[in-house]
Design an enzyme around this catalytic site. Sequence first.
Site, PDB file in Angstrom:
ATOM      1  N   SER A 162      27.072  30.480  -2.596  1.00 20.26           N
ATOM      2  CA  SER A 162      28.152  31.156  -1.884  1.00 20.26           C
ATOM      3  C   SER A 162      28.643  32.377  -2.677  1.00 20.26           C
ATOM      4  O   SER A 162      27.846  33.261  -2.978  1.00 20.26           O
ATOM      5  CB  SER A 162      29.271  30.151  -1.588  1.00 20.26           C
TER       6      SER A 162
ATOM      7  N   PHE B 107      39.430  25.575   3.657  1.00 25.87           N
ATOM      8  CA  PHE B 107      38.189  26.287   3.341  1.00 25.87           C
ATOM      9  C   PHE B 107      37.082  25.288   2.977  1.00 25.87           C
ATOM     10  O   PHE B 107      35.934  25.433   3.384  1.00 25.87           O
ATOM     11  CB  PHE B 107      38.442  27.270   2.192  1.00 25.87           C
TER      12      PHE B 107
ATOM     13  N   ALA C 161      36.883  22.129   3.974  1.00 22.47           N
ATOM     14  CA  ALA C 161      36.500  21.387   5.183  1.00 22.47           C
ATOM     15  C   ALA C 161      35.513  22.202   6.019  1.00 22.47           C
ATOM     16  O   ALA C 161      34.563  21.658   6.590  1.00 22.47           O
ATOM     17  CB  ALA C 161      37.736  21.040   5.996  1.00 22.47           C
TER      18      ALA C 161
ATOM     19  N   GLN D  58      33.258  24.056   4.972  1.00 23.53           N
ATOM     20  CA  GLN D  58      31.953  24.123   4.320  1.00 23.53           C
ATOM     21  C   GLN D  58      31.033  22.972   4.696  1.00 23.53           C
ATOM     22  O   GLN D  58      29.819  23.071   4.540  1.00 23.53           O
ATOM     23  CB  GLN D  58      32.138  24.165   2.801  1.00 23.53           C
TER      24      GLN D  58
ATOM     25  N   ASP E  45      25.428  25.863   8.753  1.00 24.26           N
ATOM     26  CA  ASP E  45      26.445  26.568   7.958  1.00 24.26           C
ATOM     27  C   ASP E  45      27.368  27.396   8.856  1.00 24.26           C
ATOM     28  O   ASP E  45      26.910  28.256   9.606  1.00 24.26           O
ATOM     29  CB  ASP E  45      25.744  27.479   6.942  1.00 24.26           C
TER      30      ASP E  45
ATOM     31  N   HIS F  22      27.115  24.253   4.537  1.00 23.81           N
ATOM     32  CA  HIS F  22      27.323  25.242   3.479  1.00 23.81           C
ATOM     33  C   HIS F  22      27.073  24.691   2.069  1.00 23.81           C
ATOM     34  O   HIS F  22      27.025  25.457   1.121  1.00 23.81           O
ATOM     35  CB  HIS F  22      28.753  25.792   3.593  1.00 23.81           C
TER      36      HIS F  22
END
Length: 256
Positions: free
Chosen positions: A82, A143, A145, A147, A207, A235
């Site tokens: 990321s 944020f 969650a 992913q 993702d 993600h």
Amino acid sequence: MNDIWWQTYGEGNCHLVLLHGWGLNAEVWHCIREELGSHFTLHLVDLPGYGRSSGFGAMTLEEMTAQVAKNAPDQAIWLGWSLGGLVASQMALTHPERVQALVTVASSPCFSAREGWPGIKPEILGGFQQQLSDDFQRTVERFLALQTLGTETARQDARTLKSVVLAQPMPDVEVLNGGLEILKTVDLREALKNVNMPFLRLYGYLDGLVPRKIVPLLDTLWPHSTSQIMAKAAHAPFISHPAAFCQALMTLKSSL
């Protein structure tokens, strides 16, 4: 200037630097550390301002990369997840002689949506920045969650990420804001046309932050790179699919 937190683990004959994503720290690699440690010498890093690398303010991508490069081995595979993928990519651009291979995981050279380019809407990233100052803890949790959404083990994976965050000191709002600013503004699409070391890009089909639509676009833009999409991953593929993830790295190592 403080030093960043850096731990070496494993005894493989190939060095592998692991860089985490926004809001997190090196504990995120815990689930694959044992497996990878028997094949690589791992370099586990808390990026400046994150986890145990406290005492740093917000940084630009170039500043963050320069800080990490100070501690790094002369030659290593650089893997970034990321936001960490941008740091690893910047390292490949500024110190190509030290990067044996570049691996980006659930990462984009341009996270922000642009004309003809899928990504996160800039207003969503801006919204996260606003919410950080309002409710810091909740924004980070939201944020995290995002992913893991969509995977069969989404709840469990989100809990894993949350425990990683809570295991170490929380980054300052300024640092988190700086990280979001990097995600919002950086665009390395053109620059990375020029890297010539082996370059592996790993993605999760589900993702929600890095859309799979970018994969064929980058296959065309960077024909020297290789891409792999993990069918049921989101993600954080190394958490949801650790065996397949480690196998991809072993395959890369054997090709060097």
